[in-house]
Design a protein around this motif. Structure first.
Motif, short mmCIF file in Angstrom:
data_model
loop_
_atom_site.label_atom_id
_atom_site.label_comp_id
_atom_site.label_asym_id
_atom_site.label_seq_id
_atom_site.Cartn_x
_atom_site.Cartn_y
_atom_site.Cartn_z
N ALA A 100 0.81 -1.22 0.00
CA ALA A 100 0.00 0.00 0.00
C ALA A 100 0.85 1.27 0.00
CB ALA A 100 -0.94 0.00 1.20
N ILE A 101 2.10 1.18 0.46
CA ILE A 101 2.95 2.36 0.55
C ILE A 101 3.52 2.70 -0.83
CG2 ILE A 101 5.06 3.33 1.53
CD1 ILE A 101 2.79 3.12 3.51
N VAL A 102 3.30 3.94 -1.25
CA VAL A 102 3.90 4.45 -2.48
C VAL A 102 5.00 5.43 -2.08
CG1 VAL A 102 3.51 5.71 -4.62
CG2 VAL A 102 1.72 4.21 -3.72
N SER A 153 0.53 12.77 9.59
CA SER A 153 1.02 11.77 8.64
C SER A 153 2.52 11.54 8.84
CB SER A 153 0.76 12.23 7.20
OG SER A 153 -0.62 12.40 6.98
N PHE A 154 2.93 10.28 8.70
CA PHE A 154 4.35 9.98 8.78
C PHE A 154 4.79 8.92 7.75
CE2 PHE A 154 2.19 7.22 11.81
CZ PHE A 154 2.72 5.96 11.53
N LEU A 155 3.85 8.41 6.95
CA LEU A 155 4.17 7.36 5.99
C LEU A 155 4.41 7.96 4.61
CD1 LEU A 155 1.57 4.64 7.04
CD2 LEU A 155 4.04 4.57 7.40
N ASP A 156 5.68 8.12 4.24
CA ASP A 156 6.04 8.51 2.88
C ASP A 156 7.04 7.54 2.27
OD1 ASP A 156 8.07 9.26 4.56
OD2 ASP A 156 8.51 11.14 3.53
N VAL A 157 7.52 6.60 3.08
CA VAL A 157 8.41 5.52 2.62
C VAL A 157 8.07 4.28 3.43
CG1 VAL A 157 10.32 7.06 1.94
CG2 VAL A 157 10.20 6.19 4.28
#
Length: 759
Positions: free
Chosen positions: A584-586, A603-607
């Motif tokens: 799911a992570i782009v 938000s903290f999910l970018d990698v």
């Protein structure tokens, strides 16, 4: 104050300052009791009904006449009359009293003193000469209204009582302490109906004996919940971006259960603004409140026009048999319009509108909802730069956790079926996209001493009528099937009791509460990228994670045995065994997943990553309250966001100070460093000087976005407030001065509205 504005204006002050809750229409022709009727308190040693108590130093009888001299005292169950001397015709019940005359009516509470009185004891009418008196004030305590315990004082050359009302000639009215009142209303004639209303004609309002304004007709309701049609008090002002401002309005009490208020305001540099509010109480179970605000803007100095409108609707109805309907409509034509013409800083920076209507019924552990919803998120002030999500309609059936027979098993269910739509600049879906969601859940619990284990298992089947492919919407259906297992381990609490300082209480208990939660979700995988995002239901992704939670608490007990949660510090940390969350992570873009928003609002999910930031929440609850929320990101080696608020009140001082700092990458969120604060002394009803100041400062950009300073001085019967405000939001940069004059128990007029005050 421009006196010419007030000349020849007829207005209803009661209608301008307060519109009470609407009563329900009367059922049929049933006559309800008068809610404003005063309840009589029994008086000790009062005469019996029909009896008249007569006392005097000397009494002489001359046919039907009785001549009373010296400390005359006549009392019935309804009134008391005192005088130095009195002549009474027992045939006609005509009375003439002279010298230090005092008259009091017990039912309505008014008291009169005069030099001479002519009164009929039978029909209770008469005349009073060189009269002064008081009438009790009906205190309508409500937010924004200055109140006083003072009665209304009045004085006149003469007054007459005609059955149910008084007429005061050539006098004044005030609720300030006499003989030097702060304000008074002077006129040739006042008509007062106790408990109902008062009217002054051709009167002048004086402030410290200085004439302030003239009105040919002044109406003040004395009812508990006054409602009467009338013109609203005009307001005058000046703005650096709107020019001269002049506003008028009208309040129409249509009938017992409906009313309309209309205001128009002319801005010399922009055009006309209109404000309409329509309220109604259809019956005892149903009511609504509909408001429209719009501006026909011609642009400042030939600049761009920000014409627009904003509508809100609140409605509810009890449909019977457990069914209830509620609705809230919020419609805004553009964010630019709101930023230009709102008077609230919080509203100016809020870029969303939420509208929802639903019919619902709940029984036992079950519930059913029929929902229509529309949410709009404005991305910028540019036209059509918004994300709009609509549900029309959606059926929801839920079951809260319900124990299965006597087994240690609990069952719950979330399910929905509806038609969804999403529109934005990049793409839009069909008018109606079908979505059916079914999510049963089973849980149980095991306990060994102080250790508790709570496992649960659930499935989720969701079918979509459209899906995403290469960034676009296609019509092919997609079924998302997920399975999840959650195991919650509650470990034994560690605690110890200590003697405490006096300011904390008699005893303090320190409690440490550890907790571990494992969660595994599978079945979604790469289908996550094909799901259209409508709400949180669509944020579910694969995950294999464990969360550690640790809470420290200080519980204080006072001498009365009351326990308070004085200090709390709680930490959360997630470990991810699947760093991509099933694909799911782009990388390089902001990813919003259910697993992340359950931990923190930032938000903290970018990698792809194997661990979350450490989320912290620290609270102190006492006379001074403190809350500090922060995220420390081990990947970025620092605090990525921090939000702290300190507030409290000690004696007459109050304050609330906050700071928000965001330091994540620009992919996740733009950096921000803002301070906000409110500090003040006093309150809206305190006598004397009261001060307040609030501000929002953007440290990163280096300018003050908004500030307001308010100074209020209250006397025993009135108050004056002056406020300076500054807006610097988007294209709007202006200064405002506002002023309001408040009369206790009556209302407020001026350009400073209640909702715009600091206190």
């Amino acid at each position: 104050m421009r006196l010419a504005v007030f000349v020849a204006l007829v207005f209803d002050l009661g209608a301008q300052v307060y519109r009470p809750p609407l009563p329900a229409p009367p059922p049929g022709s049933q006559v309800s009791p008068n809610p404003n009727q005063r309840i009589r308190t029994p008086r000790p040693n009062a005469p019996s009904p029909g009896d008249v108590l007569v006392e005097a130093v000397t009494q002489e009888v001359d046919g039907p006449w009785r001549h009373l001299r010296g400390n005359v005292h006549i009392e019935t169950t309804d009134f008391l009359l005192k005088a130095d001397e009195l002549d009474w015709n027992t045939d006609t019940d005509e009375v003439e009293a002279r010298g230090h005359v005092q008259f009091e009516r017990f039912a309505t509470g008014e008291k009169l003193t005069c030099d001479k009185a002519e009164y009929n004891l039978d029909d209770e009418t008469g005349k009073f000469y060189t009269v002064t008196g008081t009438s009790p004030a009906r205190i309508q305590a409500r937010p924004g209204l200055l109140t006083t315990q003072n009665p209304y004082y009045f004085q006149g050359k003469w007054a007459e009582r005609l059955k149910d009302h008084y007429i005061l000639h050539d006098g004044f009215l005030t609720d300030c302490i006499v003989p030097r009142p702060w304000w008074e209303l002077r006129g040739p004639e006042f008509v007062v109906v106790p408990g109902d209303h008062a009217i002054a004609r051709n009167s002048w309002f004086y402030l410290k004996r200085m004439p302030l304004f003239y009105t040919p007709l002044f109406y003040k309701s004395l009812k508990k919940e006054p409602r009467r049609s009338g013109l609203l008090i005009p307001n005058i002002g000046n703005s650096s971006t709107r020019g001269k401002m002049l506003g008028f309005g009208y309040y129409w009490a249509i009938n017992r259960s409906y009313d309309v208020m209309y205001r128009t305001q002319y801005f010399s540099a922009r055009g006309f603004a209109h404000h309409v509010e329509f309220r109604g109480k259809i019956n005892e179970r149903s009511d609504f409140d509909f408001l429209v605000f719009g501006v026909n803007d011609r642009g400042l100095n030939g600049g761009p026009s920000y014409s627009g409108a904003q509508m809100t609707l609140h409605a509810k109805s009890d449909l019977g048999h457990g069914w209830e309907a509620r609705g809230e409509l919020n419609y805004l034509t553009s964010l630019a319009f709101r930023q230009q013409f709102t008077e609230s800083f919080n509203e100016a920076v809020f870029s969303e509108t939420h509208s929802v209507g639903f019919v619902t019924r709940h029984w036992s552990d079950f519930g059913i909802n029929f929902v229509a919803q529309r949410n709009v998120n404005f991305q910028s002030t540019n036209p059509n730069d918004e994300v709009a999500i609509r549900k029309l309609p959606e059926l929801q059936f839920i079951q809260r956790e319900h124990q299965v027979k006597d087994w240690p098993v609990w069952f719950s269910l979330d399910s929905s079926a509806g038609l969804e739509r999403r529109t934005q600049l990049l793409f839009q879906t069909r008018q109606f996209v079908e979505r059916v969601d079914f999510a049963p859940h089973v849980s149980t619990a095991f306990r060994w001493g102080d250790i508790e284990l709570i496992p649960s298992f659930g499935i989720r089947e969701t079918e979509y009528g459209s899906s995403l492919k290469e960034g676009g919407v296609v019509g092919s259906n997609i079924v998302r099937s997920s399975r999840d297992v959650t195991v919650d381990l509650v470990l034994p609490s560690l605690e110890r009791i200590f003697d405490s300082p006096a300011w904390m209480g008699q005893k303090v208990k320190h409690v440490i509460e550890p907790r571990v939660t494992y969660r595994f979700v599978t079945g979604i995988g790469e289908d996550f990228s094909r799901i259209i995002r409508f709400d949180e239901t669509d944020l579910l992704s694969n995950t294999n994670q464990i969360e550690f939670s640790l809470a420290n608490r200080l519980l204080a007990k006072d001498k009365n045995g009351t326990v308070t949660d004085l200090v709390t510090w709680q930490l959360w940390y997630d470990r991810y065994f699947d760093p991509t969350f099933g694909g799911a992570i782009v990388p390089g873009q902001r990813n919003v997943l259910q697993s992340a928003i359950d931990l923190t609002g930032y938000s903290f999910l970018d990698v792809p990553r194997n661990y979350s930031p450490i989320a912290s929440a620290f609270r102190i609850q006492s006379k001074v309250g403190l809350e500090w929320r922060t995220d420390y990101d081990l990947l970025r080696h620092g605090i990525t966001n921090s939000s702290v608020t300190v507030d409290g009140r000690i004696d007459k001082y109050f304050w609330s100070v906050g700071h928000t700092d965001v330091r994540t990458s620009t992919v996740l969120a733009p950096s921000a460093n803002q301070f906000r604060g409110v500090i003040g002394y006093g309150n809206d009803n305190r006598r004397g000087w009261n001060y307040g100041f609030s501000a929002y400062y953007d440290y990163r950009k280096g300018f003050l976005q908004y500030s307001q300073t308010q100074v209020t001085y209250n006397t025993d019967c009135c108050g004056i407030s002056v406020q300076y405000r500054r807006f610097a939001i988007g294209p709007r940069n202006e200064n405002q001065f506002r002023i309001a004059f408040a009369v206790s128990n009556i209302g407020t007029f001026g350009t400073l509205k209640r909702q715009e005050r600091i206190f």
